[in-house]
Design a protein around this motif. Structure first.
Motif, short mmCIF file in Angstrom:
data_model
loop_
_atom_site.label_atom_id
_atom_site.label_comp_id
_atom_site.label_asym_id
_atom_site.label_seq_id
_atom_site.Cartn_x
_atom_site.Cartn_y
_atom_site.Cartn_z
N LYS A 33 27.02 43.98 41.83
CA LYS A 33 27.74 43.04 40.97
C LYS A 33 27.84 41.69 41.68
N TYR A 34 27.53 40.63 40.92
CA TYR A 34 27.62 39.27 41.44
C TYR A 34 28.72 38.52 40.69
N VAL A 35 29.30 37.56 41.35
CA VAL A 35 30.22 36.63 40.69
C VAL A 35 29.52 35.28 40.58
N ALA A 36 30.04 34.44 39.73
CA ALA A 36 29.42 33.13 39.50
C ALA A 36 29.29 32.37 40.81
N GLY A 37 28.10 31.86 41.06
CA GLY A 37 27.84 31.09 42.26
C GLY A 37 27.24 31.88 43.40
N ASP A 38 27.23 33.22 43.29
CA ASP A 38 26.64 34.03 44.35
C ASP A 38 25.14 33.74 44.47
N PHE A 93 18.26 31.32 43.72
CA PHE A 93 19.09 30.96 42.58
C PHE A 93 20.56 31.12 42.96
N ASN A 94 21.40 30.60 42.10
CA ASN A 94 22.84 30.84 42.16
C ASN A 94 23.27 31.43 40.82
N MET A 95 23.99 32.53 40.87
CA MET A 95 24.36 33.25 39.65
C MET A 95 25.05 32.34 38.64
N SER A 96 24.54 32.39 37.40
CA SER A 96 25.08 31.64 36.26
C SER A 96 24.93 30.13 36.42
N SER A 97 24.05 29.69 37.30
CA SER A 97 23.83 28.26 37.50
C SER A 97 22.42 27.90 37.05
N ASN A 98 22.31 27.26 35.87
CA ASN A 98 21.02 26.84 35.38
C ASN A 98 20.56 25.59 36.13
N SER A 204 36.63 41.22 43.72
CA SER A 204 36.14 42.22 42.78
C SER A 204 37.02 42.32 41.54
N ASP A 205 38.20 41.71 41.57
CA ASP A 205 39.08 41.77 40.41
C ASP A 205 38.61 40.82 39.30
N VAL A 206 37.76 39.86 39.63
CA VAL A 206 37.27 38.93 38.62
C VAL A 206 36.06 39.54 37.95
N PRO A 207 35.78 39.15 36.69
CA PRO A 207 34.60 39.67 36.00
C PRO A 207 33.33 39.36 36.77
N GLY A 208 32.39 40.30 36.74
CA GLY A 208 31.15 40.13 37.48
C GLY A 208 29.94 40.20 36.58
#
Length: 657
Positions: A33-38, A93-98, A204-208
Motif C-alpha cells: 500500500k502506498y500513500v500519496a507522494g510515495d 514516479f510519485n504516487m498520485s502525482s501526474n 497506515s491510518d490514512v487511505p492508501g
C-alpha cells in the motif's frame, strides 16, 4: 544438534533455494500500500524478441542509466535459468502525482558500434520489458476492431530502411484507493480480518493506494538537442511533447545523440488488487482455447472408454473360458490354439539391455512425479506469474527430491528382472542419477556456449552452473542412492510363473511389430496437441500461460491413455506369441515424444517463420530435444509399469501347467 535445529537448517536451505521473495507475492502474502507522494520505482527486465529467442540486457543498448548506478534486483534460480535479468531503471514516479514532459537524459553521440547494434535490435523487433510493483508494462493496440495486449514495447521500428527509436514513453498507472486499512479485507478475506493486523507502517491510518495496472504507450518524438544541454535528469522539458503512437519521427543516425523523455498519469480504477493480473491472463483466443480443450477431452475420453471396454471384455472372456475347462481340455487347448497362454514360460524372460530399461524407468518416475506435483502446485496458485522463476525453481526442487523414488523403483525393478545380485545396486543407482541429468546437462552446456558467444542474458552464468552441479551431486545423487539402497533391501516382485531355460521361437509376424508400436503414439498425442500449441506459444511467442488446471487434467488424461495404449499393444503382442513385450510396452506410449518433436519442427517452420539465424534455430531444436527426451521417459514409464502390472496380473489370474 537436535531435530529442531536440523529442521531450521533445512528450512533455511529450502528458502534460499527458492530465492528472495522481495517484490513477488504468493498466496497468503500482503499487497503493498502506498500513500500519496510515495516514490515508485520502475524496473527493467531483459530485452526479448520472438525473432531470435535470445534475451539481452537492457543496458546493452545506449539507454539512460539510473543516477545511482545499475543494480541487480533479487533473483532466484528459476529467473537465472529463464534468462531474466531484472535491474533498476531511471524511470521514477510519485504516487498520485501526474507529470508531463519529464526529461530523462541525453546520450552521447552514437558510435558506429552502438548504431549498428541499435539497428540490429530494432530490425529483430526486440521488446523492452518494464516492471512496476511486480506488474509488467502492458501495451494495447487495436487492429481490425480487436484490441490486442502486449507485454512491453518495441525498441523501435523499421520503415523503408530507416530505423526509428521510441524515445518518449507515456505511462498510465492504474491505482485502487482503499479506505480500509486492514489487509484481510483488502485481500477479500474478511473472515480473517480480526486475525490479520493492518499494515504496520507510519501513516497506515490514512487511505492508501495499490497499483493494479501499468500501461505504456511508446512514441517516437524529435527533440531539440540544444534545449536540453543544461537540463538535469527529471527536469522539465522546455517545450510540450506530443505523443502520437501512430506516427514516428525520430530516426537514429550515427554520430548523433538521443534524447529520452517520459510522462506519467495516475488513474483511479475499480480493479481490486487480487484481480490485477486478469489483464495479462486474458490474452487473445481464450474462447478458442477453452472450447478446443473441452472438445479434445470429450473425444479422448470417448475413445479411451471404447478401448477400455473392448479390452476388459476380451480379457475377461478369455480368462473365463480358460478357467471353465478341465485339465485335459486345457492341455488340448494349449496344443491346438495359439495365444498368450503359450508364452507362459517366456513372458518374464529378462529383456535385452535390461539395466538400461530399469534406469530409464527410474528416471521416468522422477520426471513424471515432478510434472504432476509442479503442475498441481501451479494449479493451486502457488506458482503464479507474479512469482517469476518460481515454476522453474519448483521443478528443480521437486526433481531433486524425487530422486529417492527414482532410485528405489529402478533398483527394485532391476532385482525383479534378475540382472544381478543385491550388491550391484550401487551401479544401477549411479546410472539413474547420471543418465537423464547427464544428457540434459550436455544439451544445456552446448546451447549455453552459443548464448555465451552471443552475449545473451539467456546464458546461464558460470556460478549458476556451479550451483546446479552442487545441487545435482549434493542433493539429487545422495537421494537417488538412498532410494536405491531401500530398493535393494526390499524383496523383488515374485513372478507367478517360471521361466523356461530355452527361449520359445517367435512365429513370423504379418507386419513389423515396431511399426505398430510407433503408430500407437498417435492416440496419446491427440490428448495434448491442442494444449501443446498454447504451451509452445507461451514459451516462444512471449504469451502468458496460466491455465494449469486444464493442464493438470490433460496430464492425468495423458497418463490414462498411455497406460491403456500400452496395455492393448502388450496384449496384442502376447496373443501372437511375441513374448518380447518389455521394450515395446515402453515405446508404445513413449513414441508420443516422436510426434511431439515432429510437431515442434512444424511449429518452427510454419509458426516461427520470423525466427532468424542458425543460432536461434539451434537453440529452439536443442530445447525441443530436451523436452522430448523428458516426455519420452515419463510416458514410456507409464506404459511399461502398466503393462508390467497387467502381465503379472494376467498370468496370476489363471493356473497354467
Amino acid at each position: 544438534m537436535d531435530f529442531f535445529d536440523e529442521l531450521k537448517i533445512w528450512f533455511l536451505v529450502i528458502s534460499l533455494a527458492f530465492g528472495s521473495g522481495c517484490g513477488f507475492y504468493l498466496p497468503g502474502s500482503y499487497p503493498h500500500k502506498y500513500v500519496a507522494g510515495d516514490p515508485l520505482s520502475v524496473k527493467v527486465n531483459s530485452l526479448t524478441s520472438i525473432d531470435t529467442e535470445m534475451p539481452f540486457s537492457y543496458y546493452s543498448l545506449p539507454f539512460c542509466e539510473p543516477p545511482d548506478g545499475i543494480k541487480d534486483s533479487a533473483e532466484n534460480l528459476g529467473e537465472l535459468l529463464m534468462g531474466d535479468r531484472i535491474e533498476n531503471s531511471p524511470y521514477r514516479f510519485n504516487m498520485s502525482s501526474n507529470q508531463t514532459e519529464i526529461f530523462l537524459c541525453k546520450t552521447g553521440p552514437l558510435s558506429s558500434d552502438d548504431f549498428k547494434l541499435m539497428k540490429e535490435r530494432i530490425g529483430e523487433m526486440y521488446q523492452v520489458n518494464l516492471i512496476l510493483d511486480n506488474l509488467p508494462a502492458i501495451r494495447y493496440t487495436e487492429k481490425d476492431g480487436l484490441v490486442h495486449r502486449w507485454t512491453g514495447y518495441p525498441v523501435g521500428v523499421k520503415i523503408q530502411d530507416v530505423y526509428y527509436i521510441f524515445n518518449h514513453l507515456k505511462f498510465t498507472v492504474l491505482v485502487h484507493k482503499y479506505e480500509e486499512t486492514n489487509v484481510a479485507r483488502v485481500m477479500g478475506t474478511g473472515d480473517a480480518a480480526e486475525m490479520i493486523p493492518g499494515i504496520a507502517k507510519s501513516g497506515s491510518d490514512v487511505p492508501g493506494y495499490m497499483v493494479v495496472g501499468f500501461k505504456v504507450v511508446p512514441c517516437s518524438v524529435v527533440h531539440n538537442v540544444d534545449l536540453v544541454k543544461d537540463l538535469k535528469m527529471y527536469g522539465k522539458y522546455p517545450s510540450p511533447v506530443s505523443c502520437d503512437p501512430l506516427t514516428v519521427a525520430m530516426p537514429i543516425k550515427e554520430g548523433q545523440p538521443l534524447v529520452f523523455t517520459y510522462e506519467v498519469t495516475f488513474e483511479m480504477s475499480e480493479i481490486n488488487w487480487p484481480s490485477r493480473w486478469d489483464a495479462y491472463l486474458k490474452m487473445e483466443g481464450s474462447k478458442v482455447h477453452w472450447f478446443s480443450i473441452l472438445n479434445s477431452l470429450m473425444v479422448i475420453i470417448f475413445l479411451a472408454g471404447i478401448v477400455l471396454v473392448i479390452f476388459l471384455r476380451t480379457v475377461r472372456r478369455d480368462l473365463t473360458r480358460y478357467e471353465e475347462l478341465d485339465k485335459e481340455a486345457q492341455a488340448q487347448m494349449n496344443e491346438e490354439l495359439s495365444g498368450w497362454k503359450l508364452v507362459v514360460g517366456d513372458v518374464f524372460r529378462a529383456p535385452a539391455s535390461a539395466d538400461l530399461l530399469c534406469v530409464m524407468v527410474g528416471d521416468g518416475v522422477q520426471i513424471l512425479g515432478m510434472a504432476v506435483v509442479t503442475i498441481l502446485f501451479a494449479a493451486l496458485g502457488f506458482m503464479s506469474p507474479a512469482s517469476r522463476g518460481a515454476l522453474v525453481t519448483g521443478m528443480l526442487f521437486f526433481y531433486m527430491i524425487l530422486g529417492f523414488a527414482a532410485g528405489y523403483v529402478a533398483v527394485r525393478l532391476w532385482r525383479t528382472i534378475g540382472c544381478g545380485d543385491q550388491k550391484g545396486w550401487v551401479s544401477v543407482s549411479w546410472k539413474v542419477a547420471l543418465f537423464f541429468p547427464g544428457i540434459a546437462f550436455s544439451i544445456l552446456t552446448v546451447l549455453n556456449f552459443l548464448l555465451w558467444h552471443s552475449n545473451s542474458t539467456g546464458a546461464i552464468p558460470f556460478l549458476t552452473f556451479i550451483v546446479l552441479l552442487l545441487l545435482w551431486f549434493c542433493i539429487s545423487v545422495p537421494l537417488t542412492l538412498g532410494g536405491g539402497y531401500l530398493g535393494a533391501r526390499a524383496s523383488p516382485i515374485e513372478y507367478p510363473v517360471r521361466t523356461n531355460q530355452i527361449p520359445r521361437e517367435i512365429p513370423p509376424q504379418r507386419y513389423p511389430s515396431w511399426l505398430l508400436v510407433l503408430g500407437a503414439g498417435t492416440l496419446p498425442f491427440g490428448t495434448l496437441f491442442i494444449e501443446l500449441f498454447f504451451i509452445m506459444s507461451s514459451l516462444w511467442m512471449g504469451r502468458v500461460y496460466y491455465v494449469f488446471g486444464f493442464l493438470f487434467v490433460v496430464l492425468i488424461l495423458l497418463v490414462v491413455v498411455c497406460a491403456e495404449v500400452s496395455l492393448v499393444l502388450t496384449y496384442m503382442h502376447l496373443c501372437v506369441e511375441d513374448w518380447k513385450w518389455w521394450w515395446k510396452s515402453f515405446f508404445a506410449s513413449g513414441s508420443v515424444a516422436m510426434y511431439i518433436f515432429l510437431y515442434s519442427v512444424n511449429y518452427l517452420v510454419f509458426d516461427l517463420k520470423s525466427l532468424s539465424g542458425v543460432v536461434s534455430a539451434t537453440l529452439y531444436l536443442g530445447y525441443s530435444l530436451f523436452m522430448v527426451l523428458a516426455i519420452m521417459l515419463a510416458t514410456g514409464t507409464v506404459g511399461f509399469l502398466s503393462s508390467f502390472w497387467f502381465v503379472h496380473y494376467l498370468f496370476s489370474s489363471v493356473k497354467l501347467d
